[in-house]
Design a protein around this motif. Structure first.
Motif, PDB file in Angstrom:
ATOM      1  N   GLY A 167       0.818  -1.212   0.000  1.00 60.58           N
ATOM      2  CA  GLY A 167       0.000   0.000   0.000  1.00 60.58           C
ATOM      3  C   GLY A 167       0.849   1.259   0.000  1.00 60.58           C
ATOM      4  O   GLY A 167       0.528   2.243  -0.678  1.00 60.58           O
ATOM      5  N   TYR A 168       1.950   1.221   0.748  1.00 62.93           N
ATOM      6  CA  TYR A 168       2.868   2.367   0.790  1.00 62.93           C
ATOM      7  C   TYR A 168       3.473   2.618  -0.592  1.00 62.93           C
ATOM      8  O   TYR A 168       3.545   3.756  -1.066  1.00 62.93           O
ATOM      9  CB  TYR A 168       3.963   2.098   1.820  1.00 62.93           C
ATOM     10  N   ILE A 169       3.889   1.537  -1.256  1.00 62.80           N
ATOM     11  CA  ILE A 169       4.478   1.666  -2.597  1.00 62.80           C
ATOM     12  C   ILE A 169       3.426   2.161  -3.597  1.00 62.80           C
ATOM     13  O   ILE A 169       3.708   3.023  -4.440  1.00 62.80           O
ATOM     14  CB  ILE A 169       5.065   0.312  -3.052  1.00 62.80           C
ATOM     15  N   LYS A 170       2.228   1.640  -3.498  1.00 60.49           N
ATOM     16  CA  LYS A 170       1.149   1.977  -4.436  1.00 60.49           C
ATOM     17  C   LYS A 170       0.752   3.447  -4.342  1.00 60.49           C
ATOM     18  O   LYS A 170       0.564   4.128  -5.361  1.00 60.49           O
ATOM     19  CB  LYS A 170      -0.068   1.080  -4.156  1.00 60.49           C
ATOM     20  N   TYR A 171       0.611   3.937  -3.099  1.00 64.13           N
ATOM     21  CA  TYR A 171       0.081   5.296  -2.917  1.00 64.13           C
ATOM     22  C   TYR A 171       1.162   6.367  -2.779  1.00 64.13           C
ATOM     23  O   TYR A 171       0.859   7.561  -2.782  1.00 64.13           O
ATOM     24  CB  TYR A 171      -0.832   5.342  -1.687  1.00 64.13           C
ATOM     25  N   GLN A 172       2.415   5.949  -2.649  1.00 66.17           N
ATOM     26  CA  GLN A 172       3.501   6.912  -2.448  1.00 66.17           C
ATOM     27  C   GLN A 172       3.535   8.020  -3.515  1.00 66.17           C
ATOM     28  O   GLN A 172       3.643   9.197  -3.165  1.00 66.17           O
ATOM     29  CB  GLN A 172       4.844   6.180  -2.391  1.00 66.17           C
ATOM     30  N   PRO A 173       3.427   7.688  -4.810  1.00 65.19           N
ATOM     31  CA  PRO A 173       3.487   8.767  -5.820  1.00 65.19           C
ATOM     32  C   PRO A 173       2.304   9.733  -5.746  1.00 65.19           C
ATOM     33  O   PRO A 173       2.400  10.865  -6.217  1.00 65.19           O
ATOM     34  CB  PRO A 173       3.470   7.994  -7.151  1.00 65.19           C
ATOM     35  N   LYS A 174       1.192   9.301  -5.171  1.00 68.54           N
ATOM     36  CA  LYS A 174      -0.016  10.131  -5.146  1.00 68.54           C
ATOM     37  C   LYS A 174      -0.120  10.989  -3.890  1.00 68.54           C
ATOM     38  O   LYS A 174      -0.974  11.875  -3.810  1.00 68.54           O
ATOM     39  CB  LYS A 174      -1.262   9.235  -5.242  1.00 68.54           C
ATOM     40  N   LEU A 175       0.730  10.730  -2.907  1.00 73.03           N
ATOM     41  CA  LEU A 175       0.632  11.425  -1.628  1.00 73.03           C
ATOM     42  C   LEU A 175       1.577  12.622  -1.568  1.00 73.03           C
ATOM     43  O   LEU A 175       2.652  12.621  -2.195  1.00 73.03           O
ATOM     44  CB  LEU A 175       0.960  10.463  -0.479  1.00 73.03           C
ATOM     45  N   THR A 176       1.171  13.612  -0.783  1.00 73.93           N
ATOM     46  CA  THR A 176       2.070  14.738  -0.514  1.00 73.93           C
ATOM     47  C   THR A 176       3.193  14.255   0.399  1.00 73.93           C
ATOM     48  O   THR A 176       3.114  13.172   0.994  1.00 73.93           O
ATOM     49  CB  THR A 176       1.309  15.883   0.167  1.00 73.93           C
ATOM     50  N   PHE A 177       4.210  15.073   0.537  1.00 71.17           N
ATOM     51  CA  PHE A 177       5.358  14.694   1.361  1.00 71.17           C
ATOM     52  C   PHE A 177       4.924  14.389   2.799  1.00 71.17           C
ATOM     53  O   PHE A 177       5.390  13.421   3.410  1.00 71.17           O
ATOM     54  CB  PHE A 177       6.399  15.814   1.367  1.00 71.17           C
ATOM     55  N   GLY A 178       4.003  15.189   3.343  1.00 75.55           N
ATOM     56  CA  GLY A 178       3.552  14.990   4.720  1.00 75.55           C
ATOM     57  C   GLY A 178       2.862  13.656   4.920  1.00 75.55           C
ATOM     58  O   GLY A 178       3.135  12.932   5.887  1.00 75.55           O
ATOM     59  N   PHE A 179       1.968  13.294   3.989  1.00 75.13           N
ATOM     60  CA  PHE A 179       1.255  12.017   4.107  1.00 75.13           C
ATOM     61  C   PHE A 179       2.187  10.838   3.844  1.00 75.13           C
ATOM     62  O   PHE A 179       2.023   9.760   4.443  1.00 75.13           O
ATOM     63  CB  PHE A 179       0.069  11.986   3.149  1.00 75.13           C
ATOM     64  N   ARG A 180       3.168  11.008   2.949  1.00 74.28           N
ATOM     65  CA  ARG A 180       4.157   9.939   2.744  1.00 74.28           C
ATOM     66  C   ARG A 180       4.937   9.689   4.018  1.00 74.28           C
ATOM     67  O   ARG A 180       5.204   8.540   4.390  1.00 74.28           O
ATOM     68  CB  ARG A 180       5.120  10.301   1.606  1.00 74.28           C
ATOM     69  N   ALA A 181       5.301  10.787   4.704  1.00 72.85           N
ATOM     70  CA  ALA A 181       6.049  10.662   5.956  1.00 72.85           C
ATOM     71  C   ALA A 181       5.205   9.962   7.026  1.00 72.85           C
ATOM     72  O   ALA A 181       5.707   9.109   7.768  1.00 72.85           O
ATOM     73  CB  ALA A 181       6.477  12.044   6.441  1.00 72.85           C
ATOM     74  N   LEU A 182       3.906  10.303   7.096  1.00 71.30           N
ATOM     75  CA  LEU A 182       3.021   9.671   8.075  1.00 71.30           C
ATOM     76  C   LEU A 182       2.878   8.173   7.794  1.00 71.30           C
ATOM     77  O   LEU A 182       2.883   7.353   8.718  1.00 71.30           O
ATOM     78  CB  LEU A 182       1.648  10.338   8.051  1.00 71.30           C
ATOM     79  N   PHE A 183       2.759   7.820   6.528  1.00 77.35           N
ATOM     80  CA  PHE A 183       2.639   6.409   6.148  1.00 77.35           C
ATOM     81  C   PHE A 183       3.920   5.657   6.517  1.00 77.35           C
ATOM     82  O   PHE A 183       3.876   4.524   7.016  1.00 77.35           O
ATOM     83  CB  PHE A 183       2.367   6.296   4.645  1.00 77.35           C
ATOM     84  N   PHE A 184       5.066   6.288   6.282  1.00 77.30           N
ATOM     85  CA  PHE A 184       6.345   5.672   6.631  1.00 77.30           C
ATOM     86  C   PHE A 184       6.439   5.465   8.143  1.00 77.30           C
ATOM     87  O   PHE A 184       6.888   4.410   8.613  1.00 77.30           O
ATOM     88  CB  PHE A 184       7.500   6.555   6.148  1.00 77.30           C
ATOM     89  N   VAL A 185       6.016   6.459   8.909  1.00 79.41           N
ATOM     90  CA  VAL A 185       6.037   6.354  10.375  1.00 79.41           C
ATOM     91  C   VAL A 185       5.107   5.231  10.836  1.00 79.41           C
ATOM     92  O   VAL A 185       5.444   4.460  11.740  1.00 79.41           O
ATOM     93  CB  VAL A 185       5.633   7.696  11.017  1.00 79.41           C
ATOM     94  N   LEU A 186       3.922   5.141  10.205  1.00 82.42           N
ATOM     95  CA  LEU A 186       2.975   4.078  10.561  1.00 82.42           C
ATOM     96  C   LEU A 186       3.601   2.699  10.344  1.00 82.42           C
ATOM     97  O   LEU A 186       3.528   1.829  11.219  1.00 82.42           O
ATOM     98  CB  LEU A 186       1.701   4.216   9.720  1.00 82.42           C
TER      99      LEU A 186
END
Length: 501
Positions: free
Chosen positions: A194-213
């Motif tokens: 899911g992280y790989i799939k949505y990474q290009p579509k997310l802003t930097f902040g949401f990518r960082a939150l997903f990585f932290v999760l």
């Protein structure tokens, strides 16, 4: 009608997997509560399957149908020869309902692939997010208050309100932290996808939150000493890397990065900020008495090699050295079903896995890499735990299994369901499944009012050595179908004097 069933099924699956690990209604024991939620899911799945069977049939090869027929014939004999027919039929009926649910989910993927995938990822991401928020709040409390038993030690917490402990199972969300680890084994590979799939579509902040999760979720595996989860994911990742090579690199890279970040979080939180917390569980080198349990299972296999003890009958209190689970699903099935049924069932499973891998390798992608890692990890982890016994783990496994079946049939441009020429034939074939579903509904609902009574009866009998159990390291928790997992307890009569105690 069918649309209503599917909507209700989606709602109950989401409640079971995403919400129930973090929020409990508190109406019954937390393990039994999850089993009842699973019952609702399987009832809806079974009704959906039966409804589809009226007008359609499964697109299965003839030899596969013969194999399944042979398996159920052998299992039926094992049930007939068992001591507690109702419990044995409940166990196998449960597996039938899980299989039906897998086919329903596969059909839904074929019909609505994008919606199904978004729903599945939403469910798993919601589970990880809600549970991580809950644990984060708990750890912050533990940092502020040194007397607070931080996660995952909450099973020993006692929080009194109006003279009653309203946190009987602590704030762990599960009867045992290992049941949470079971979900991690299935879900971590899919979360990384899911992280790989949505990474290009997310802003930097949401990518960082997903990585932290993701990192936090890895941290929970380290903090709880989830050796089975960590080792099975490591081994399955290596196997998939050998199989998929270049196509698996992106998943491997993201998996390693988030895993290392999770390990760093684990060191900081449990060795620096809360040094008296859980912390050092990974240093364990013992087998948690698994070798003794496996030895007991092997003795049971040798005593009944052909027809087995009967489904669920390793937990029969009237047998020699009863145990609810030997922490190895393969030894358990062999002991209870008999070697012939186990070999036929195992052949079907391995053949299906081989076909899935061949199909995935013919047209590889990150999604198939993640699913393959998850399924192989589950197969490995099942050999050292009760991964395929606990209710939420069973649901999540079937959710991923249905997804993989749908992908397999879609990749071959084949429909999973074929329209029948004669609907009457479909109705006739649906009748045994409908009778089985009614039996399971009546059986489970009739047991619910007596769960606490049977639990207290078991505790009395065990405490006063009226029953002889296999000596394990656990003193009070013996889960199988219910939280008190031994069968035959309900048939033991106690004297009036004992009942008054």
């Amino acid at each position: 009608m069918k649309r209503v069933l599917i909507i209700l099924l989606g709602v109950f699956v989401f409640i079971a997997l995403a919400i129930s690990p973090s929020i409990s209604a508190g109406l019954t024991d937390i393990y039994n509560e999850k089993r009842l939620l699973q019952s609702a899911v399987l009832l809806l799945g079974s009704l959906s399957f039966i409804y589809s069977l009226f007008h359609n049939k499964l697109n299965l090869a003839q030899h596969t149908i013969y194999l399944w027929g042979s398996f159920f014939l052998l299992i039926s004999i094992s049930i007939f020869l068992s001591q507690h027919h109702g419990w044995a039929l409940l166990e196998i009926g449960w597996y039938v309902c899980l299989l039906q649910l897998a086919f329903v989910l596969a059909y839904l993927y074929q019909q609505f692939p994008q919606i199904f995938e978004r729903y599945l990822l939403l469910t798993i991401i919601s589970f990880a997010t809600l549970y991580s928020i809950r644990v984060a709040g708990d750890l912050i409390t533990g940092f502020v208050d040194p007397n607070w038993p931080s996660w995952p030690d909450h099973t020993r917490s006692v929080i009194m309100f109006d003279g009653e402990n309203f946190a009987k199972n602590g704030f762990l969300g599960f009867k045992n932290v290992r049941f949470f680890n079971h979900l991690q084994t299935w879900s971590i590979p899919v979360l990384i996808y899911g992280y790989i799939k949505y990474q290009p579509k997310l802003t930097f902040g949401f990518r960082a939150l997903f990585f932290v999760l993701l990192s936090f979720f890895w941290m929970l595996a380290f903090a709880s000493g989830a050796r089975g989860t960590l080792l099975s994911l490591l081994i399955s990742s290596v196997i998939v890397f050998v199989l998929f090579k270049r196509q698996s690199k992106e998943w491997i890279k993201k998996g390693l990065l988030t895993c290392l970040a999770g390990f760093l979080l684990y060191i900081i939180i449990f060795y620096v900020l809360i040094p008296d917390g859980s912390g050092k569980a990974l240093a364990r080198t013992d087998s948690s008495r698994r070798l003794e349990l496996w030895g007991a299972a092997w003795q049971a296999i040798k005593s009944n090699p052909i027809w087995g003890l009967g489904p669920m009958h390793m937990a029969n209190v009237n047998s020699q050295n009863p145990i609810t689970s030997p922490h190895n699903i393969y030894l358990l099935w062999m002991a209870e079903w008999g070697i012939p049924a186990f070999l036929v069932g195992g052949f079907i499973a391995l053949k299906s896995m081989h076909k899935w891998i061949r199909s995935a390798l013919s047209n590889p992608c990150v999604k198939k890499v993640a699913l393959t890692i998850s399924l192989i990890a589950g197969m490995i982890h099942s050999g050292v735990s009760g991964l395929l016994i606990t209710p939420l783990s069973q649901i999540l496994f079937v959710l991923l299994l249905g997804w993989s079946i749908g992908i397999y049939y879609s990749g071959r441009n084949q429909p999973l369901w074929i329209k029948r020429n004669n609907s009457f034939n479909g109705v006739l074939k649906s009748i045994p499944l409908l009778i089985l579903t009614i039996f399971l509904l009546v059986k489970v609902s009739s047991m619910v009012p007596h769960l606490e009574e049977n639990k207290e009866k078991f505790q009395y009998l065990n405490r006063n050595k009226k029953i002889e159990l296999f000596p394990t390291s656990r003193a009070t928790i013996y889960p199988r179908f219910w939280e008190q997992g031994f069968i035959g307890i309900e048939q033991i009569e106690l004297s009036n004097e004992i009942q008054k105690q």
